[in-house]
Design an enzyme around this catalytic site. Structure first.
Site, PDB file in Angstrom:
ATOM      1  N   LYS A  63       1.044  -0.934  -0.153  1.00 17.13           N
ATOM      2  CA  LYS A  63       0.012  -0.058   0.152  1.00 17.13           C
ATOM      3  C   LYS A  63       1.591   1.559  -0.233  1.00 17.13           C
ATOM      4  CE  LYS A  63      -4.183  -1.813   2.100  1.00 17.13           C
ATOM      5  NZ  LYS A  63      -5.197  -2.297   3.537  1.00 17.13           N
ATOM      6  N   ASN A  86      -2.190  -0.266   6.723  1.00 16.88           N
ATOM      7  CA  ASN A  86      -1.405  -0.834   7.757  1.00 16.88           C
ATOM      8  C   ASN A  86      -0.836  -1.941   6.371  1.00 16.88           C
ATOM      9  OD1 ASN A  86      -3.466  -1.590   5.464  1.00 16.88           O
ATOM     10  ND2 ASN A  86      -4.778  -3.312   7.064  1.00 16.88           N
ATOM     11  N   HIS A 140      -1.959  -5.620   1.412  1.00 18.68           N
ATOM     12  CA  HIS A 140      -3.272  -6.299   0.720  1.00 18.68           C
ATOM     13  C   HIS A 140      -2.586  -7.468   0.825  1.00 18.68           C
ATOM     14  CE1 HIS A 140      -7.394  -7.063  -0.708  1.00 18.68           C
ATOM     15  NE2 HIS A 140      -6.332  -7.691  -1.657  1.00 18.68           N
ATOM     16  N   TYR A 175     -11.906  -2.165  -4.043  1.00 14.82           N
ATOM     17  CA  TYR A 175     -12.482  -2.207  -2.801  1.00 14.82           C
ATOM     18  C   TYR A 175     -14.140  -2.321  -2.510  1.00 14.82           C
ATOM     19  CZ  TYR A 175      -8.163  -2.276  -0.155  1.00 14.82           C
ATOM     20  OH  TYR A 175      -7.358  -3.216   0.447  1.00 14.82           O
ATOM     21  N   GLU A 209      -9.807  -9.896  -7.790  1.00  9.71           N
ATOM     22  CA  GLU A 209      -8.290  -8.937  -7.630  1.00  9.71           C
ATOM     23  C   GLU A 209      -8.055  -9.543  -8.343  1.00  9.71           C
ATOM     24  OE1 GLU A 209      -7.535  -9.129  -3.386  1.00  9.71           O
ATOM     25  OE2 GLU A 209      -9.619  -8.339  -2.666  1.00  9.71           O
TER      26      GLU A 209
HETATM   27  P1  ATP Z   1      -6.996  -5.910   3.077  1.00 12.07           P
HETATM   28  O1  ATP Z   1      -8.716  -6.218   2.118  1.00 12.07           O
HETATM   29  O2  ATP Z   1      -6.666  -4.162   2.104  1.00 12.07           O
HETATM   30  O3  ATP Z   1      -6.059  -7.071   2.470  1.00 12.07           O
HETATM   31  P2  ATP Z   1      -8.218  -6.756   5.596  1.00 12.07           P
HETATM   32  O4  ATP Z   1      -8.928  -7.861   4.359  1.00 12.07           O
HETATM   33  O5  ATP Z   1      -7.640  -7.374   6.575  1.00 12.07           O
HETATM   34  O6  ATP Z   1      -7.165  -6.236   5.060  1.00 12.07           O
HETATM   35  P3  ATP Z   1     -10.680  -5.403   5.418  1.00 12.07           P
HETATM   36  O7  ATP Z   1     -11.736  -5.488   6.512  1.00 12.07           O
HETATM   37  O8  ATP Z   1     -10.867  -5.841   4.212  1.00 12.07           O
HETATM   38  O9  ATP Z   1      -9.265  -6.069   6.157  1.00 12.07           O
HETATM   39  O10 ATP Z   1     -10.983  -4.242   5.313  1.00 12.07           O
HETATM   40  C1  ATP Z   1      -9.476  -3.224   4.125  1.00 12.07           C
HETATM   41  C2  ATP Z   1      -9.271  -2.309   4.424  1.00 12.07           C
HETATM   42  O11 ATP Z   1     -10.040  -0.785   4.990  1.00 12.07           O
HETATM   43  C3  ATP Z   1      -8.397  -2.701   5.745  1.00 12.07           C
HETATM   44  O12 ATP Z   1      -6.807  -2.982   5.295  1.00 12.07           O
HETATM   45  C4  ATP Z   1      -7.893  -1.376   6.475  1.00 12.07           C
HETATM   46  O13 ATP Z   1      -7.025  -0.712   5.211  1.00 12.07           O
HETATM   47  C5  ATP Z   1      -9.119  -0.888   6.037  1.00 12.07           C
HETATM   48  N1  ATP Z   1      -9.519  -0.492   7.442  1.00 12.07           N
HETATM   49  C6  ATP Z   1     -10.482  -1.665   7.563  1.00 12.07           C
HETATM   50  N2  ATP Z   1     -11.133  -1.652   8.762  1.00 12.07           N
HETATM   51  C7  ATP Z   1     -10.993  -0.297   9.042  1.00 12.07           C
HETATM   52  C8  ATP Z   1     -11.428   0.838  10.011  1.00 12.07           C
HETATM   53  N3  ATP Z   1     -12.385   0.064  11.150  1.00 12.07           N
HETATM   54  N4  ATP Z   1     -10.979   1.895   9.867  1.00 12.07           N
HETATM   55  C9  ATP Z   1     -10.171   2.265   9.010  1.00 12.07           C
HETATM   56  N5  ATP Z   1      -9.963   1.857   8.094  1.00 12.07           N
HETATM   57  C10 ATP Z   1      -9.778   0.263   7.224  1.00 12.07           C
HETATM   58 MG    MG Z   2      -9.706  -7.468   3.058  1.00  9.65          MG
END
Ligand code: ATP
Ligand code: MG
Length: 138
Positions: free
Chosen positions: A10, A113, A116, A50, A127
């Site tokens: 990211k 974070n 992804h 997303y 994806e």
């Molecule tokens: P990713 O899909 O990016 O691999 P993930 O599967 O661990 O991450 P998801 O629940 O799919 O988490 O959320 C997608 C992304 O949205 C997260 O990686 C983070 O960048 C962001 N995100 C998730 N939860 C929150 C939140 N509560 N507040 C802000 N951003 C969030």
């Molecule tokens: Mg995810």
């Protein structure tokens, strides 16, 4: 089972010069880079990627973040690649991520974070072709 999964480094991690460090962690764990490129998504491209999160309160902020600067997108291949990548990345919230995971070591917060990874075979099937054509996956 041999699987392919989509991984993104990211914008926060790319801006901190962590591309090599992050790819190394995947390679050291037996994953193979099948496709790789550096790109910058538009806001609309980030929203499309997303789309599953479109009703979430963080959708606007997340897609602003994901389009703020360059990212590295890659297809990783290996045994149980989808779950393996998720384990190497660590929990979404770095405060809950296990020691030694990418997010524990490099994430700034739950949104910024670092990485992804596809969360299922169904997600990977959406994806991977979002960024790569068949001819680009080797
Ligand atoms: P990713 O899909 O990016 O691999 P993930 O599967 O661990 O991450 P998801 O629940 O799919 O988490 O959320 C997608 C992304 O949205 C997260 O990686 C983070 O960048 C962001 N995100 C998730 N939860 C929150 C939140 N509560 N507040 C802000 N951003 C969030
Ligand atoms: Mg995810």
């Amino acid at each position: 089972m041999m699987e392919k999964t989509l991984v993104i480094i990211k914008p926060d991690a790319v801006s901190k010069n962590l591309i090599g460090e992050i790819i190394s962690r995947f390679e050291r764990n037996g994953l193979r880079v099948a496709a790789l490129k550096k790109i910058k998504m538009t806001k609309d491209e980030a929203k499309g990627f997303y789309i599953v999160h479109k009703e979430r309160p963080f959708y606007e902020s997340l897609t602003d973040f994901m389009s703020e600067g360059p990212i590295v997108v890659m297809v990783l291949e290996g045994e149980n690649a989808i779950q393996k990548v998720r384990k190497i990345m660590g929990a979404t919230n770095p405060a809950q991520a296990e020691e030694g995971t990418i997010r524990r070591d490099f994430a700034e917060n739950i949104e910024r974070n670092a990485v992804h990874g596809s969360d299922s075979a169904q997600s990977a099937a959406y994806e991977i072709p979002y960024f790569f054509s068949t001819l680009e996956i080797l």
